[in-house]
Structure formats: structure tokens, C-alpha cells
Design a protein around this motif. Structure first.
Motif: not given
Length: 229
Positions: A31-37, A91-100
Motif C-alpha cells: 500500500s502507498l499513502s499519497l501526499v503532496d511533497y 487531496l490525499a489517500g491510500t492506494i494498493g499496488w501489485i507488481a508482476f
């Protein structure tokens, strides 16, 4: 399709296994929290996965609070080291991610199914979890709007949006004697367990003196691919 060997199909007739071609294997997820840097990267956030020489396929499980888009996959020399995701301005939020990635990642099973190609390379092992396409959708997204896409399972699956689309609009502001530059991208946002919104979102707005950066690389006809393992 092979002339000799093993072919296993699913209930829709799609090929799950054959004895010639290999599929992509589950590599990593998180998972990854999306923020503004802030300046200079603004809303760019980084997915860090284990370094690999193979080109990864990255899927996103989007947030309900912000649009986002996979912007690029990053390399160091010949090694793939991370991926960049950009979120909606403010805006902010949390996403999931997957890699193959391609290839055999786990030891061969002591019991189970192993399929090799004519060269003796393993193309299927029951110890792997393989990349599966759950659905392919073809929305036409206007530059100033969105399309809601009904999907199989936005809670569990992941999504690939292709191609990457963006546009930049510039306007001269007399009060500050600078160009107001607005950057827009096409991205995805979760609306419900069965609806993904594909639409335009504001990445950032900034004043850049002496710079008219108007640019358009918007592809209204796109593909949203629902994937899992």
C-alpha cells in the motif's frame, strides 16, 4: 497456439496454461499513502519494490478520496527500482499496488503441476501465483470530464490505465506578472466496490514567470484493465 503439448483453458475459453508460453508471476504488493511533497515533485509518490532486471507490470487499487495515475517506472542503470504515482492536487489517500514480473520466482513444488517448454524452461509451476486479466474496458474520456466504469471487484482487484494522458494549460495573470500553469492528467478513483471512475484531475497549479507551457497529450480513447492473481 501450440501444435503439440498441453493446453488448459478456463470456462470462457481463455488459455490459462500452455506448454510453450510463460505468464507473469506475482512479484510483490503493498500500500502507498499519497501526499503532496511540494516543489519540485508536488504530488509524485513512490512505490518501492525489490530491484529487478525484469520490466514489472504494475496494477493500482485506487483510493476513494483522490484520483491517481501511474506516471512512470524508474530505472537505475539496467535495474528497475520503483514506480511513480501522482495524486490529485490538494487531496490525499491510500492506494494498493501489485507488481508482476516474468519468470519463475519460487522453488518448484515437491507435489503439484510443473509444465516445461520444448527447451526445458519452466512455463508453469503450481508454486507461482500468476497474472490474471479479470476485465478489459474501453472508456472514451473527455478532456474536462469522467466516465464511470462498472468493474468486477474494485475492493480486491487492481487496475492498469493505458495510455498515460496529460495536458497543460497556461494563462497570463497580470496581478502577479506570471503564467498560471495548470497540469491535468487522466487517472482513476474508486467510487464503489463495482465502479471505477476514469477522468481528468488537477495535478498542480503554479505561477512560473515567463513560461507559457501549454501542451496537450490527451488520449480520450483508453483502456482500463482489471487484473489480479
Amino acid at each position: 497456439m501450440i501444435n503439440h503439448g498441453l493446453i488448459i483453458k478456463n470456462y470462457t475459453g481463455g488459455i490459462q496454461i500452455d506448454s510453450l508460453y510463460s505468464n507473469f508471476s506475482f512479484f510483490q504488493s503493498g500500500s502507498l499513502s499519497l501526499v503532496d511533497y511540494g516543489y519540485p515533485t508536488y504530488g509524485e509518490n513512490t512505490i518501492n519494490f525489490v530491484n529487478t532486471l525484469q520490466i514489472p507490470i504494475i496494477g493500482i487499487r485506487p483510493s476513494t478520496t483522490t484520483f491517481c495515475a501511474l506516471k512512470r517506472i524508474n530505472k537505475s542503470g539496467s535495474t528497475f527500482i520503483s514506480a511513480t504515482v501522482e495524486r490529485e492536487h490538494g487531496l490525499a489517500g491510500t492506494i494498493g499496488w501489485i507488481a508482476f514480473i516474468k519468470g519463475q520466482l519460487n522453488a518448484l513444488p515437491e507435489y503439484g503441476l510443473i509444465v516445461k517448454n520444448p527447451s526445458g524452461q519452466v512455463v508453469f509451476s503450481s508454486n507461482e501465483e500468476y497474472f490474471k486479466i479479470k476485465g478489459v474496458y474501453s472508456p472514451t474520456v473527455p478532456q474536462d470530464g469522467y466516465i464511470d466504469v462498472v468493474v468486477e471487484d474494485a475492493n480486491t482487484n487492481y487496475f492498469i490505465l493505458y495510455p498515460f494522458s496529460m495536458r497543460i494549460e497556461s494563462e497570463w495573470i497580470d496581478e502577479i506578472e506570471a503564467w498560471s500553469v495548470e497540469v491535468y492528467q487522466m487517472g482513476i478513483k474508486k467510487i464503489s466496490s463495482t465502479v471505477i471512475r476514469v477522468g481528468v484531475y488537477d495535478v498542480r497549479t503554479q505561477g512560473v514567470a515567463g513560461s507559457n507551457a501549454t501542451y496537450n497529450a490527451w488520449h480520450s480513447n483508453c483502456k482500463l484493465i482489471e487484473v489480479g492473481k
